[in-house]
Design an enzyme around this catalytic site. Structure first.
Site, PDB file in Angstrom:
ATOM      1  N   LYS A 185       1.018  -0.920  -0.146  1.00 24.89           N
ATOM      2  CA  LYS A 185       0.045  -0.053   0.074  1.00 24.89           C
ATOM      3  C   LYS A 185       0.941   1.212   0.015  1.00 24.89           C
ATOM      4  O   LYS A 185       1.521   1.714   1.110  1.00 24.89           O
ATOM      5  CB  LYS A 185      -0.820   0.079   1.213  1.00 24.89           C
ATOM      6  CG  LYS A 185      -2.302   0.692   1.198  1.00 24.89           C
ATOM      7  CD  LYS A 185      -2.169   2.085   0.797  1.00 24.89           C
ATOM      8  CE  LYS A 185      -1.958   3.016   1.741  1.00 24.89           C
ATOM      9  NZ  LYS A 185      -1.926   4.317   1.123  1.00 24.89           N
ATOM     10  N   SER A 187       2.028   5.279  -0.961  1.00 26.65           N
ATOM     11  CA  SER A 187       1.271   6.458  -0.407  1.00 26.65           C
ATOM     12  C   SER A 187       0.644   7.334  -1.480  1.00 26.65           C
ATOM     13  O   SER A 187       0.831   7.231  -2.638  1.00 26.65           O
ATOM     14  CB  SER A 187       2.539   7.659  -0.047  1.00 26.65           C
ATOM     15  OG  SER A 187       1.837   8.993   0.296  1.00 26.65           O
ATOM     16  N   GLU A 260       9.287   2.221  10.696  1.00 28.25           N
ATOM     17  CA  GLU A 260      10.324   3.241  10.551  1.00 28.25           C
ATOM     18  C   GLU A 260       9.919   4.492  10.476  1.00 28.25           C
ATOM     19  O   GLU A 260       9.028   4.861   9.714  1.00 28.25           O
ATOM     20  CB  GLU A 260      11.287   2.553   9.368  1.00 28.25           C
ATOM     21  CG  GLU A 260      12.382   3.160   9.305  1.00 28.25           C
ATOM     22  CD  GLU A 260      12.496   4.477   8.698  1.00 28.25           C
ATOM     23  OE1 GLU A 260      12.208   5.377   9.515  1.00 28.25           O
ATOM     24  OE2 GLU A 260      12.902   4.590   7.357  1.00 28.25           O
ATOM     25  N   CYS A 295      13.762  10.391   6.315  1.00 29.26           N
ATOM     26  CA  CYS A 295      13.441  10.213   7.448  1.00 29.26           C
ATOM     27  C   CYS A 295      14.672  10.346   8.373  1.00 29.26           C
ATOM     28  O   CYS A 295      14.807  10.792   9.416  1.00 29.26           O
ATOM     29  CB  CYS A 295      12.959   8.898   7.739  1.00 29.26           C
ATOM     30  SG  CYS A 295      13.968   7.413   7.106  1.00 29.26           S
ATOM     31  N   GLU A 394      10.141  17.039  13.972  1.00 30.27           N
ATOM     32  CA  GLU A 394      10.687  16.493  12.532  1.00 30.27           C
ATOM     33  C   GLU A 394       9.932  17.566  11.477  1.00 30.27           C
ATOM     34  O   GLU A 394       8.787  17.581  11.450  1.00 30.27           O
ATOM     35  CB  GLU A 394      10.072  14.819  12.118  1.00 30.27           C
ATOM     36  CG  GLU A 394      10.531  14.797  10.914  1.00 30.27           C
ATOM     37  CD  GLU A 394      10.419  13.238  10.354  1.00 30.27           C
ATOM     38  OE1 GLU A 394       9.248  12.736  10.587  1.00 30.27           O
ATOM     39  OE2 GLU A 394      11.322  12.572  10.014  1.00 30.27           O
TER      40      GLU A 394
HETATM   41  N1  LIG Z   1       9.737   8.569   8.260  1.00 26.69           N
HETATM   42  C1  LIG Z   1       9.377   8.632   7.072  1.00 26.69           C
HETATM   43  O1  LIG Z   1       9.925   8.201   6.198  1.00 26.69           O
HETATM   44  C2  LIG Z   1       8.098   9.645   6.554  1.00 26.69           C
HETATM   45  C3  LIG Z   1       7.909  10.642   7.529  1.00 26.69           C
HETATM   46  N2  LIG Z   1       6.796  11.456   7.183  1.00 26.69           N
HETATM   47  C4  LIG Z   1       6.161  12.535   8.152  1.00 26.69           C
HETATM   48  O2  LIG Z   1       4.719  12.129   8.208  1.00 26.69           O
HETATM   49  C5  LIG Z   1       4.087  13.363   7.934  1.00 26.69           C
HETATM   50  C6  LIG Z   1       2.941  13.185   7.152  1.00 26.69           C
HETATM   51  O3  LIG Z   1       3.236  12.536   6.096  1.00 26.69           O
HETATM   52  P1  LIG Z   1       1.972  11.386   5.491  1.00 26.69           P
HETATM   53  O4  LIG Z   1       2.005  11.242   4.015  1.00 26.69           O
HETATM   54  O5  LIG Z   1       0.624  11.845   6.077  1.00 26.69           O
HETATM   55  O6  LIG Z   1       2.713  10.339   6.316  1.00 26.69           O
HETATM   56  P2  LIG Z   1       1.932   8.904   6.734  1.00 26.69           P
HETATM   57  O7  LIG Z   1       2.705   8.234   7.807  1.00 26.69           O
HETATM   58  O8  LIG Z   1       0.503   9.385   7.206  1.00 26.69           O
HETATM   59  O9  LIG Z   1       1.801   8.115   5.671  1.00 26.69           O
HETATM   60  C7  LIG Z   1       2.596   6.847   5.137  1.00 26.69           C
HETATM   61  C8  LIG Z   1       1.864   5.962   4.759  1.00 26.69           C
HETATM   62  O10 LIG Z   1       0.781   5.396   5.414  1.00 26.69           O
HETATM   63  C9  LIG Z   1      -0.412   5.225   5.265  1.00 26.69           C
HETATM   64  N3  LIG Z   1      -1.437   5.576   6.010  1.00 26.69           N
HETATM   65  C10 LIG Z   1      -1.998   6.956   6.791  1.00 26.69           C
HETATM   66  N4  LIG Z   1      -2.825   6.660   7.472  1.00 26.69           N
HETATM   67  C11 LIG Z   1      -2.985   5.324   7.702  1.00 26.69           C
HETATM   68  C12 LIG Z   1      -3.967   4.594   8.505  1.00 26.69           C
HETATM   69  N5  LIG Z   1      -4.396   5.021   9.540  1.00 26.69           N
HETATM   70  N6  LIG Z   1      -3.537   3.215   8.678  1.00 26.69           N
HETATM   71  C13 LIG Z   1      -2.888   2.462   7.769  1.00 26.69           C
HETATM   72  N7  LIG Z   1      -1.931   3.233   6.750  1.00 26.69           N
HETATM   73  C14 LIG Z   1      -2.093   4.653   6.869  1.00 26.69           C
HETATM   74  C15 LIG Z   1      -0.546   6.342   3.946  1.00 26.69           C
HETATM   75  O11 LIG Z   1      -1.387   6.054   3.119  1.00 26.69           O
HETATM   76  C16 LIG Z   1       0.928   5.975   3.481  1.00 26.69           C
HETATM   77  O12 LIG Z   1       0.868   5.008   2.782  1.00 26.69           O
HETATM   78  C17 LIG Z   1       5.215  13.945   6.796  1.00 26.69           C
HETATM   79  O13 LIG Z   1       4.740  15.637   6.996  1.00 26.69           O
HETATM   80  C18 LIG Z   1       6.381  13.860   7.683  1.00 26.69           C
HETATM   81  O14 LIG Z   1       6.748  14.571   8.531  1.00 26.69           O
HETATM   82  C19 LIG Z   1       6.265  11.266   6.061  1.00 26.69           C
HETATM   83  C20 LIG Z   1       6.271  10.231   5.177  1.00 26.69           C
HETATM   84  C21 LIG Z   1       7.658   9.405   5.256  1.00 26.69           C
HETATM   85  N1  LIG Z   2      18.522   7.475   1.701  1.00 33.44           N
HETATM   86  C1  LIG Z   2      17.126   6.568   1.783  1.00 33.44           C
HETATM   87  C2  LIG Z   2      16.406   7.190   3.025  1.00 33.44           C
HETATM   88  C3  LIG Z   2      15.349   6.455   3.285  1.00 33.44           C
HETATM   89  C4  LIG Z   2      14.009   6.982   4.183  1.00 33.44           C
HETATM   90  O1  LIG Z   2      13.982   8.328   4.330  1.00 33.44           O
HETATM   91  O2  LIG Z   2      13.573   6.380   4.986  1.00 33.44           O
END
Ligand SMILES: NC(=O)C1=CN([C@@H]2O[C@H](COP(=O)(O)OP(=O)(O)OC[C@H]3O[C@@H](n4cnc5c(N)ncnc54)[C@H](O)[C@@H]3O)[C@@H](O)[C@H]2O)C=CC1
Ligand SMILES: NCCCC(=O)O
Ligand code: NA
Length: 504
Positions: A185, A187, A260, A295, A394
């Site tokens: 699944k 984003s 993660e 991240c 973050e």
């Molecule tokens: N650690 C990382 O790699 C990431 C951190 N972020 C942070 O998160 C913030 C929000 O971004 P989002 O896209 O909203 O992240 P998110 O964590 O909500 O989305 C990541 C994934 O989880 C899914 N998801 C969302 N709500 C869910 C639920 N209730 N149950 C199961 N799956 C669900 C989304 O559709 C997507 O596939 C960003 O502003 C950023 O700060 C965002 C993306 C990656």
């Molecule tokens: N260079 C890969 C970083 C991966 C991540 O943001 O989770």
């Protein structure tokens, strides 16, 4: 400029080896963050589609063409996928940039990494055959024992938008190498390349149901996957709040999860570095690569007071040299952030920092030459204190905050002054000092005299609020295996625990 007219394929959900319209027939627009234009749409899965995909995955595991494969047979599929990714690299990279705003250079590098990750796990799948059954010697005449490494079952992989295809593949490749059947699944903000992976799986003849791809909204598609009784594990990368929801849903069924969840990683720069430019470039790369949407971004610079002024001066010169443009333009090094929501969020962090008394040393606004698109200047913030939001939270955008230190102890304390624990970097030519920091940093990833280089062979994940479990390396494969012990009684003698009725 690359060809921005690459057509955006109109796909359905990829379930059981076929393209399948979502039961509710809904679709979600695709927005190009560089132009703010709608460039296509993706299918929006709901709980009904999750049920169908889980059933397809369970069938794949029950069928010999997937469920009884050896690691060597699965390796052939993984290598075929890698080859197709490379064959389609140029189109995939362009689609990734159009969807996420990632610079074309970085998207192309991601496609190489995607292929490399499939190749890496193909090797590990082959090696798994000789490790599948491991005898355990008990020095016993009565028992023969061994341990089996088996696929965990049906796994749900929920992934973010910052490296749309690469983050998916960090989970898909080891899950398939292990012999699991997976439901991915991605984003909703960037799903195009993950759907193209479905087409690649169809083209190379991956057995149906081994990988299913459900695009859709988090609560509507990811939620039912996390709480599905026939999904054996959820592996998630994304935000803390969503990770917490997924863990709560999984906990009702005692379903294992790996999470993660990002961070607020430090980069500590000492005054003994030989070359300010080298350190400045790593510092830049640590926070401005992928427009800071990483991240593990080293978003807190902790620099020794004695060189702070000279170092910031050098950092500014490098920062002013970054080309900010449409991500498809040649030499673009900073594209837009992924969405309107992310743009608002990043600008709010900057304005909050200002109102809390921090100084915007550079950037902080939309670049003047770009009237459309979700662009934010690379931003450096000083006069920060440890109670400020910008120090603690973050941002997930191109925003670096800076603090100075005098002593090593102070630097360690500042570095660990965070609820997160994903990554940390130290820049110093003193080997012993780097060893002390390696021990002191409370994180899962340490970089010495660099920031961000990532390799398939090494474990990726954190501690504290950055989550738990590891992607990549042999740890990434282990996380999709069930360890089964088998104990056989080999003695001809009775067990003789109870009194035998025949002796009465
Ligand atoms: N650690 C990382 O790699 C990431 C951190 N972020 C942070 O998160 C913030 C929000 O971004 P989002 O896209 O909203 O992240 P998110 O964590 O909500 O989305 C990541 C994934 O989880 C899914 N998801 C969302 N709500 C869910 C639920 N209730 N149950 C199961 N799956 C669900 C989304 O559709 C997507 O596939 C960003 O502003 C950023 O700060 C965002 C993306 C990656
Ligand atoms: N260079 C890969 C970083 C991966 C991540 O943001 O989770
Ligand atoms: Na998009």
């Amino acid at each position: 400029m690359a060809n921005r007219n690459v057509p955006i394929p109109r796909r359905q959900l990829y379930i059981g080896g076929e393209w399948r319209e979502p039961v509710k027939k809904n679709r979600i627009p695709i927005i190009n963050p560089a132009t703010e234009e709608i460039i296509g749409d993706i299918p929006a899965a709901t709980a009904e589609d999750v049920d169908i995909a889980v059933e397809a995955a369970r069938k794949a595991i029950a069928r010999d063409d997937w469920g009884s494969t050896t690691g060597a047979q699965r390796a052939k599929y993984l290598r075929a996928i890698a080859a197709k990714v490379l064959e389609k690299k140029s189109v995939l990279a362009t689609l990734e940039s159009l969807d996420s705003g990632k610079t074309l250079f970085e998207s192309a590098a991601d496609m190489d990494d995607v292929a490399g990750c499939f190749e890496y796990y193909a090797d590990l799948a082959e090696a798994l055959d000789s490790r599948r059954k491991t005898p355990v010697n008990l020095n016993s005449d009565s028992f023969k024992t061994y341990v089996l490494r088996e696929p965990l079952g049906v796994v749900g992989l929920i992934t973010p938008w910052n490296y749309p295809l690469l983050m998916a593949i960090w989970k898909v490749a080891p899950a398939l190498a292990a012999g699991c059947a997976a439901i991915l699944k991605p984003s909703e903000l960037a799903s195009i390349t993950c759907l193209e992976l479905g087409e690649i799986c169809r083209e190379i003849g991956l057995p149906s149901g081994a990988l299913n791809i459900l695009t859709g909204l988090g609560p509507e598609a990811g939620g039912p996957l996390a709480s599905h009784p026939h999904v054996d594990k959820i592996s998630f990368t994304g935000s803390g709040p969503t990770g917490s929801k997924i863990m709560t849903a999984a906990a009702q069924l005692v379903k294992p999860v790996s999470l993660e969840l990002g961070g607020k990683s430090p980069i500590v720069v000492f005054d003994d570095i030989d070359n300010l430019d080298i350190a400045a470039e790593w510092t830049l790369f640590g926070i401005f690569a992928n427009t800071g949407q990483v991240c593990s971004a080293t978003s807190r610079l902790i620099v020794q007071e004695s060189i702070a002024s000279a170092f910031l001066d050098r950092l500014l010169k490098w920062t002013k040299n970054i080309k900010i443009s449409d991500p498809l333009e040649e030499d673009c090094k900073l594209g837009p952030v992924v969405s309107a929501g992310q743009y608002e969020k990043v600008l709010k962090f900057i304005s909050n920092a200002k109102s809390e008394g921090a100084t915007i040393l550079y950037g902080g606004e939309r670049p003047q030459h770009l009237k459309k698109g979700y662009y934010v200047q690379p931003t450096i913030i000083t006069d920060v204190n440890t109670s400020m939001e910008i120090w603690k939270e973050e941002v997930f955008g191109p925003v670096l905050c800076v603090k100075t230190f005098k002593t090593e102890e102070e630097a360690i304390e500042l570095a660990n002054d965070t609820k997160y624990g994903l990554a940390a970097a130290v820049m110093s030519k003193d080997v012993k000092r780097c060893e002390r920091f390696t021990k002191a940093f409370q994180t899962g990833i340490i970089w010495i005299n660099c920031s961000q280089p990532t390799f398939n062979q090494l474990p990726w994940g954190g501690k504290k609020r950055s989550g738990f479990g590891r992607d990549l390396g042999e740890w990434g494969l282990e996380s999709f295996l069930n360890i089964k012990q088998v104990t056989e009684y080999t003695s001809a003698e009775p067990w003789a625990f109870y009194k035998s009725p025949s002796r009465n």
